[in-house]
Design an enzyme around this catalytic site. Structure first.
Site, PDB file in Angstrom:
ATOM      1  N   ARG A  91       0.930  -1.090   0.133  1.00 57.19           N
ATOM      2  CA  ARG A  91       0.177  -0.114  -0.127  1.00 57.19           C
ATOM      3  C   ARG A  91       0.800   1.204   0.087  1.00 57.19           C
ATOM      4  O   ARG A  91       1.970   1.103   0.663  1.00 57.19           O
ATOM      5  CB  ARG A  91      -0.877  -0.032   1.142  1.00 57.19           C
ATOM      6  CG  ARG A  91      -2.115  -0.871   1.298  1.00 57.19           C
ATOM      7  CD  ARG A  91      -3.228  -0.553   0.305  1.00 57.19           C
ATOM      8  NE  ARG A  91      -4.192  -1.288   0.500  1.00 57.19           N
ATOM      9  CZ  ARG A  91      -4.454  -2.389  -0.540  1.00 57.19           C
ATOM     10  NH1 ARG A  91      -3.568  -2.691  -1.385  1.00 57.19           N
ATOM     11  NH2 ARG A  91      -5.570  -3.168  -0.431  1.00 57.19           N
ATOM     12  N   GLU A 111      -3.529   7.785  -4.466  1.00 58.52           N
ATOM     13  CA  GLU A 111      -3.918   7.208  -5.937  1.00 58.52           C
ATOM     14  C   GLU A 111      -5.192   8.004  -6.183  1.00 58.52           C
ATOM     15  O   GLU A 111      -6.185   8.033  -5.289  1.00 58.52           O
ATOM     16  CB  GLU A 111      -4.055   5.571  -5.693  1.00 58.52           C
ATOM     17  CG  GLU A 111      -2.705   4.952  -5.152  1.00 58.52           C
ATOM     18  CD  GLU A 111      -2.969   3.505  -5.091  1.00 58.52           C
ATOM     19  OE1 GLU A 111      -3.927   3.052  -5.285  1.00 58.52           O
ATOM     20  OE2 GLU A 111      -1.816   2.953  -4.664  1.00 58.52           O
ATOM     21  N   HIS A 154      -1.484   0.444  -9.663  1.00 56.44           N
ATOM     22  CA  HIS A 154      -1.884  -0.391  -8.629  1.00 56.44           C
ATOM     23  C   HIS A 154      -2.597  -1.395  -9.391  1.00 56.44           C
ATOM     24  O   HIS A 154      -3.902  -1.602  -9.510  1.00 56.44           O
ATOM     25  CB  HIS A 154      -3.256   0.333  -7.759  1.00 56.44           C
ATOM     26  CG  HIS A 154      -3.391  -0.463  -6.655  1.00 56.44           C
ATOM     27  ND1 HIS A 154      -3.785   0.300  -5.361  1.00 56.44           N
ATOM     28  CD2 HIS A 154      -3.491  -1.635  -6.396  1.00 56.44           C
ATOM     29  CE1 HIS A 154      -4.090  -0.853  -4.404  1.00 56.44           C
ATOM     30  NE2 HIS A 154      -3.806  -1.811  -5.118  1.00 56.44           N
TER      31      HIS A 154
HETATM   32  P1  NAP Z   1      -1.354 -11.882   4.704  1.00 55.73           P
HETATM   33  O1  NAP Z   1      -1.086 -13.330   4.244  1.00 55.73           O
HETATM   34  O2  NAP Z   1      -2.106 -11.404   5.685  1.00 55.73           O
HETATM   35  O3  NAP Z   1       0.370 -11.431   5.158  1.00 55.73           O
HETATM   36  C1  NAP Z   1       0.707 -10.165   5.462  1.00 55.73           C
HETATM   37  C2  NAP Z   1       2.230 -10.386   6.141  1.00 55.73           C
HETATM   38  O4  NAP Z   1       2.404  -8.979   6.733  1.00 55.73           O
HETATM   39  C3  NAP Z   1       1.871 -11.236   7.335  1.00 55.73           C
HETATM   40  O5  NAP Z   1       2.933 -12.410   7.220  1.00 55.73           O
HETATM   41  C4  NAP Z   1       2.313 -10.563   8.621  1.00 55.73           C
HETATM   42  O6  NAP Z   1       2.859 -11.010   9.600  1.00 55.73           O
HETATM   43  C5  NAP Z   1       3.010  -9.161   8.059  1.00 55.73           C
HETATM   44  N1  NAP Z   1       2.854  -7.820   8.782  1.00 55.73           N
HETATM   45  C6  NAP Z   1       1.849  -7.489   9.335  1.00 55.73           C
HETATM   46  N2  NAP Z   1       1.766  -6.236   9.927  1.00 55.73           N
HETATM   47  C7  NAP Z   1       3.362  -6.117   9.967  1.00 55.73           C
HETATM   48  C8  NAP Z   1       4.084  -5.023  10.375  1.00 55.73           C
HETATM   49  N3  NAP Z   1       3.837  -4.288  11.123  1.00 55.73           N
HETATM   50  N4  NAP Z   1       5.332  -5.220  10.209  1.00 55.73           N
HETATM   51  C9  NAP Z   1       5.950  -6.332   9.381  1.00 55.73           C
HETATM   52  N5  NAP Z   1       5.165  -7.257   8.963  1.00 55.73           N
HETATM   53  C10 NAP Z   1       3.710  -7.287   9.051  1.00 55.73           C
HETATM   54  O7  NAP Z   1      -1.564 -11.059   3.351  1.00 55.73           O
HETATM   55  P2  NAP Z   1      -1.281 -11.039   1.712  1.00 55.73           P
HETATM   56  O8  NAP Z   1      -2.459 -11.874   1.149  1.00 55.73           O
HETATM   57  O9  NAP Z   1       0.079 -11.592   1.576  1.00 55.73           O
HETATM   58  O10 NAP Z   1      -1.716  -9.542   1.413  1.00 55.73           O
HETATM   59  C11 NAP Z   1      -0.544  -8.605   1.730  1.00 55.73           C
HETATM   60  C12 NAP Z   1      -1.022  -7.182   1.385  1.00 55.73           C
HETATM   61  O11 NAP Z   1      -0.544  -7.145  -0.085  1.00 55.73           O
HETATM   62  C13 NAP Z   1      -2.528  -6.823   1.351  1.00 55.73           C
HETATM   63  O12 NAP Z   1      -2.880  -6.757   2.699  1.00 55.73           O
HETATM   64  C14 NAP Z   1      -2.612  -5.807   0.551  1.00 55.73           C
HETATM   65  O13 NAP Z   1      -2.409  -4.517   1.169  1.00 55.73           O
HETATM   66  C15 NAP Z   1      -1.425  -5.769  -0.393  1.00 55.73           C
HETATM   67  N6  NAP Z   1      -1.963  -6.108  -1.749  1.00 55.73           N
HETATM   68  C16 NAP Z   1      -1.553  -5.474  -2.766  1.00 55.73           C
HETATM   69  C17 NAP Z   1      -1.909  -5.568  -4.038  1.00 55.73           C
HETATM   70  C18 NAP Z   1      -1.808  -4.908  -5.385  1.00 55.73           C
HETATM   71  O14 NAP Z   1      -2.315  -4.681  -6.298  1.00 55.73           O
HETATM   72  N7  NAP Z   1      -0.523  -4.131  -5.273  1.00 55.73           N
HETATM   73  C19 NAP Z   1      -2.582  -6.762  -4.150  1.00 55.73           C
HETATM   74  C20 NAP Z   1      -2.990  -7.694  -3.135  1.00 55.73           C
HETATM   75  C21 NAP Z   1      -2.787  -7.310  -2.036  1.00 55.73           C
HETATM   76  P3  NAP Z   1       2.925 -10.598  10.825  1.00 55.73           P
HETATM   77  O15 NAP Z   1       1.497 -10.713  11.593  1.00 55.73           O
HETATM   78  O16 NAP Z   1       3.795 -11.729  11.699  1.00 55.73           O
HETATM   79  O17 NAP Z   1       3.515  -9.437  11.375  1.00 55.73           O
HETATM   80  C1  8YV Z   2      -6.742  -4.684  -6.223  1.00 57.76           C
HETATM   81  C2  8YV Z   2      -5.640  -4.858  -3.845  1.00 57.76           C
HETATM   82  O1  8YV Z   2      -6.330  -3.874  -7.143  1.00 57.76           O
HETATM   83  O2  8YV Z   2      -6.284  -7.004  -3.073  1.00 57.76           O
HETATM   84  C3  8YV Z   2      -5.849  -5.948  -2.890  1.00 57.76           C
HETATM   85  O3  8YV Z   2      -5.733  -5.568  -1.785  1.00 57.76           O
HETATM   86  O4  8YV Z   2      -5.093  -3.928  -3.697  1.00 57.76           O
HETATM   87  C4  8YV Z   2      -5.693  -5.193  -5.415  1.00 57.76           C
HETATM   88  O5  8YV Z   2      -5.861  -6.658  -5.552  1.00 57.76           O
HETATM   89  C5  8YV Z   2      -7.990  -3.803  -5.526  1.00 57.76           C
HETATM   90  O6  8YV Z   2      -8.446  -4.349  -4.316  1.00 57.76           O
HETATM   91  C6  8YV Z   2      -9.128  -3.680  -6.690  1.00 57.76           C
HETATM   92  O7  8YV Z   2      -9.409  -2.288  -6.598  1.00 57.76           O
END
Ligand code: NAP
Ligand code: 8YV
Length: 316
Positions: free
Chosen positions: A234, A263, A281
């Site tokens: 994010r 954004e 994004h």
């Molecule tokens: P997840 O499985 O819940 O993994 C998140 C990880 O972050 C966990 O291992 C957690 O471990 C760690 N974490 C949480 N708070 C932290 C902190 N303060 N410091 C260090 N580590 C921390 O989630 P995911 O499915 O991998 O997704 C992760 C994130 O990616 C989403 O929440 C979203 O914001 C982002 N994302 C972005 C896109 C995009 O389009 N760019 C798409 C999908 C997701 P601990 O609890 O042990 O700290």
């Molecule tokens: C998407 C995301 O771009 O899953 C998330 O957390 O940031 C992305 O997969 C978004 O939610 C769709 O607008």
């Protein structure tokens, strides 16, 4: 179900057509993005609203939810739900659901794509090849990725998928989470130490208050003039002003960014830099994955309104 007995769902984010079709075929929908309502019109339908359809970027705060006394569920099209006030929802017994797992591979692919693009200067090389500049001489050397040191901040579902891919590049993998995982990668207790020890620092934590500006000037200083920052988490997890200053001064070598603080606005100073690759994004933005996300976001609403448990509630 007659149209008058269908659940009323408020759409508060830009959603793909496939999801809009599913919602419109099954519920009575009001789309605040495509068809904004006046305050009076919104107040008039508010007592009937039972569901909200949002995305990962949407803000669904305490005060907004308070306007809908019959609200039962907020379904997020995305895995990140930092825009939803989950404690406020829980107080009222409102379900909050999201779309984990189905997007993991694509987001991990995009982290690797950004890492390769910025280190190997792919975007500038493309311009160089197209413009004919090549005729004047070869393209400058770039940075090797295979075998380099990778630090992952947030070794969850997506972080682990990034690590798997990086292992195929023979990268030396370390990570930082709040808690240590049972994985064959090196755990580093704090992000500054991790940044100091790696060539590429990849951010893939959730957003929200707990991770705000995790990457600050001190972390960038530790990453150093040969280090690259990749952010697919994010925009809020990076202090964008500090990042721009570090990129301008050569405090770090470059950045690959899919997410931004405000954004879809990207600061002009960031867009003007040559040592960055910026994407809008779109890490989960393949047709297959966005279709799967749409179906899961819909299925959560449909399950709930059919009296069944939701499929993918956000964790406690
Ligand atoms: P997840 O499985 O819940 O993994 C998140 C990880 O972050 C966990 O291992 C957690 O471990 C760690 N974490 C949480 N708070 C932290 C902190 N303060 N410091 C260090 N580590 C921390 O989630 P995911 O499915 O991998 O997704 C992760 C994130 O990616 C989403 O929440 C979203 O914001 C982002 N994302 C972005 C896109 C995009 O389009 N760019 C798409 C999908 C997701 P601990 O609890 O042990 O700290
Ligand atoms: C998407 C995301 O771009 O899953 C998330 O957390 O940031 C992305 O997969 C978004 O939610 C769709 O607008």
């Amino acid at each position: 179900m007659t149209s008058s007995s269908r659940p009323v769902v408020l759409i508060v984010a830009r959603l793909p057509q496939h999801l809009l079709d599913l919602l419109q075929q099954n519920f009575t929908c009001h789309n605040l993005i495509l068809d904004p309502l006046t305050e009076e019109a919104l107040a008039a339908i508010a007592p009937q609203v039972r569901g909200i359809a949002a995305n990962g970027e949407a803000k669904v705060g305490r005060e907004f939810m308070a306007r809908f006394p019959a609200l039962e569920i907020v379904s997020v099209f995305g895995v990140g739900y930092d825009g939803v006030d989950v404690p406020a929802a829980r107080e009222r017994g409102i379900h909050v659901t999201h779309t984990p797992d189905v997007l993991t591979e694509d987001v991990a692919d995009m982290a690797i794509a950004l890492m390769l693009a910025v280190a190997r200067n792919v975007v500038r090389a493309d311009r160089f090849a197209r413009s004919g500049e090549w005729k004047k001489g070869p393209f400058p050397f770039t940075t090797k990725v295979s075998g380099a040191r990778l630090g992952i901040v947030g070794l969850g579902r997506i972080g682990q998928a990034i690590a798997q891919r990086a292992a195929a590049f023979d990268m030396q993998i370390a990570y930082h989470n709040r808690s240590r995982k049972d994985v064959p990668y090196t755990y580093v207790e704090d992000i500054v130490s991790l940044a100091r020890e790696v060539d590429f620092l990849v951010m893939i934590t959730p957003g929200g208050a707990g991770t705000r500006a995790l990457v600050n000037a001190e972390v960038l200083e530790a990453l150093g003039p040969k280090g690259f920052l990749i952010n697919v988490a994010r925009g809020s997890v990076v202090d964008e002003k500090a990042l721009i200053a570090a990129l301008q001064a050569g405090t770090i070598a470059g950045a690959g960014l899919d997410v931004f603080e405000n954004e879809p606005n990207i600061p002009a100073e960031l867009a003007a830099l040559e040592n960055v690759v910026l994407t809008p994004h779109m890490a989960s933005g393949t047709l297959v994955t966005r279709t799967a996300m749409a179906e899961l976001a819909f299925t959560n609403l449909q399950a709930h309104f059919s009296g069944k448990p939701v499929v993918t509630p956000v964790p406690d």
